[in-house]
Design an enzyme around this catalytic site. Sequence first.
Site, short mmCIF file in Angstrom:
data_model
loop_
_atom_site.label_atom_id
_atom_site.label_comp_id
_atom_site.label_asym_id
_atom_site.label_seq_id
_atom_site.Cartn_x
_atom_site.Cartn_y
_atom_site.Cartn_z
CE LYS A 279 -0.31 5.84 -5.32
NZ LYS A 279 0.90 5.21 -4.78
NE ARG A 353 2.58 4.44 5.88
CZ ARG A 353 3.81 4.18 5.46
NH1 ARG A 353 4.84 4.50 6.21
NH2 ARG A 353 4.02 3.56 4.31
N1 BES Z 1 -1.72 2.36 -2.25
C1 BES Z 1 -0.33 2.51 -2.20
C2 BES Z 1 0.43 1.20 -2.21
C3 BES Z 1 0.29 0.33 -3.44
C4 BES Z 1 1.25 0.32 -4.41
C5 BES Z 1 -0.80 -0.52 -3.58
C6 BES Z 1 1.12 -0.48 -5.51
C7 BES Z 1 -0.93 -1.33 -4.68
C8 BES Z 1 0.02 -1.32 -5.64
C9 BES Z 1 0.09 3.27 -0.93
O1 BES Z 1 -0.81 4.16 -0.41
C10 BES Z 1 1.30 4.02 -1.28
O2 BES Z 1 1.22 4.90 -2.10
N2 BES Z 1 2.41 3.66 -0.69
C11 BES Z 1 3.64 4.30 -0.94
C12 BES Z 1 4.29 4.48 0.39
C13 BES Z 1 5.45 5.39 0.37
C14 BES Z 1 5.05 6.79 0.07
C15 BES Z 1 6.09 5.28 1.72
C16 BES Z 1 4.47 3.39 -1.84
O3 BES Z 1 4.36 2.18 -1.73
O4 BES Z 1 5.20 3.91 -2.68
ZN ZN Z 2 -0.64 6.11 -1.28
#
Ligand code: BES
Ligand code: ZN
Length: 497
Positions: A279, A353
């Site tokens: 990230k 997931r």
């Molecule tokens: N934990 C994150 C989602 C999230 C984002 C939670 C902001 C709380 C606040 C999740 O694991 C994630 O990183 N999701 C990605 C999915 C993508 C790679 C398909 C996302 O939301 O960008």
């Molecule tokens: Zn994630």
Amino acid sequence: MSSREDNESNFIESSESLFEVAQQAVVLPVHEEEDSNLLRKLDQTTNGLIEDLKRSGEFAGKKGEVINLFTPRGLKSKRLILVGLGKKNEVDPGVLRENLEIAFRKIKKRLNQGIACYCGPEIGLNGVAPLECAIESAIAAVYDPGHYKTTKTNHKNGSKLVLLTSGASSRKSAISRAIILGEANQVARRFAFEPGNKLNPMEFSNQAREVAEKADLKCEVLHQDKLESLGMEALVAVAQGSKNSARMLVLHHESSDPRAPVLLVGKGVTFDSGGISLKPAPSMEEMKGDKAGASAVLGAMTAISRLKIDRNVKAVIPLVENLPGGGAQRPGDVVRSYSSKTIEIINTDAEGRLILADSISWAKERFKPDCIVDIATLTGACMVALGRVRAGYFANSEELSQKLEAAALKSGEKLWRLPLDPEYREDLLSDIADIKNLGGRWGGAVTAAKFLQEFVEDTPWCHIDMAGKDFFPKGNDLVGATGFGAMLLTCLAEELV
Ligand code: BES
Ligand code: ZN
Ligand code: ZN
């Protein structure tokens, strides 16, 4: 992490009026643009103070407004605290709770010396709801998210509350129920807000076990090697980039009810760096909140047990840390899930997931649940869709959906249903495996839900995507984790009795 048990004797119902009650403070919730009989009487008693406040623009009853009036004329309490609730027709338990918590925090020093709170019908909520909200907020207000600061505030913790129900006496059980719900919310807040280094999967499971056993829940902890030998390759793949190995926490609430159990599953990523699909740095620290779903399920289970809800409930809480270490999974990897479906990993940041899929398949086989509810900070896309007001949810069963909606209305935690049309499934087709862990550019919250549905199959199921509801937004009067979901899932369990 210290937890505290609130004593029922700290919360007393009284038929005294707000004029008669003699406490450190008396708290009165006030609506915007609304004149009640009570407010008119208060205005008279205080020699026009209320009208003055309104005319001067000092206090209009808007949400978030709190005004502390010292030694008000005609009142026996030392302070009168007016709390804005906004428009009367927009008040729900969530609004009342949030604004009372803001007010209680402002007089935190007095909270353990005894304060009174008006909980009568003027608030505009039915029955015992105002009394319950007041207790829940008082418990929440004591929580200090700054407990790692070395200079401590030295006032005593705890809250003593006199609930002014204007004679409409409620069941005593309302008080104990509210304490239990308030404490369940506390558990969720504390676990969700702990730093990733303090609450890694092992520490989470250790401390959760303590909390769970205190609430009389049966508890099992499976270690990573066990999860591996069971065949949970998707879950273990996420954990492999971290030195902190995975855990799975299983909680059992047993009742005499003969039906198959309700299964709760909560995403417990103790820190989500994204893994190899790292990230960006800004706000990455907030990913300690990626265990908020797990925390909500833990909180709810303590309440379900303490309320002795007459339904068997199982909770499965997968705990992993998603880091980009040398053993980390890579984009392009293929893993075989517990269900034996193969998954192509496109993005290691879509890890939630993966751990939920294996947890759901395993728990389905072991517990043969009547229905499944999972809760997770799953997608940023859900936040894009709904902002930070409502969590999204998905359901493959109208009946369960209705129960969840009813629970949300009761608990004042807002949800919005999103779709599960079969067409969305096409985005998850992989060239080399049964399914891939990333959809296309659009509808990310839906494709994540479709991924989970693949493992749920036909069991009645709801998936709650609470991304964005984990913490209070920056700049809010309240800071830290919200504990979202703990009260909601408890109310849902009550609906499922
Ligand atoms: N934990 C994150 C989602 C999230 C984002 C939670 C902001 C709380 C606040 C999740 O694991 C994630 O990183 N999701 C990605 C999915 C993508 C790679 C398909 C996302 O939301 O960008
Ligand atoms: Zn994630
Ligand atoms: Zn995540």
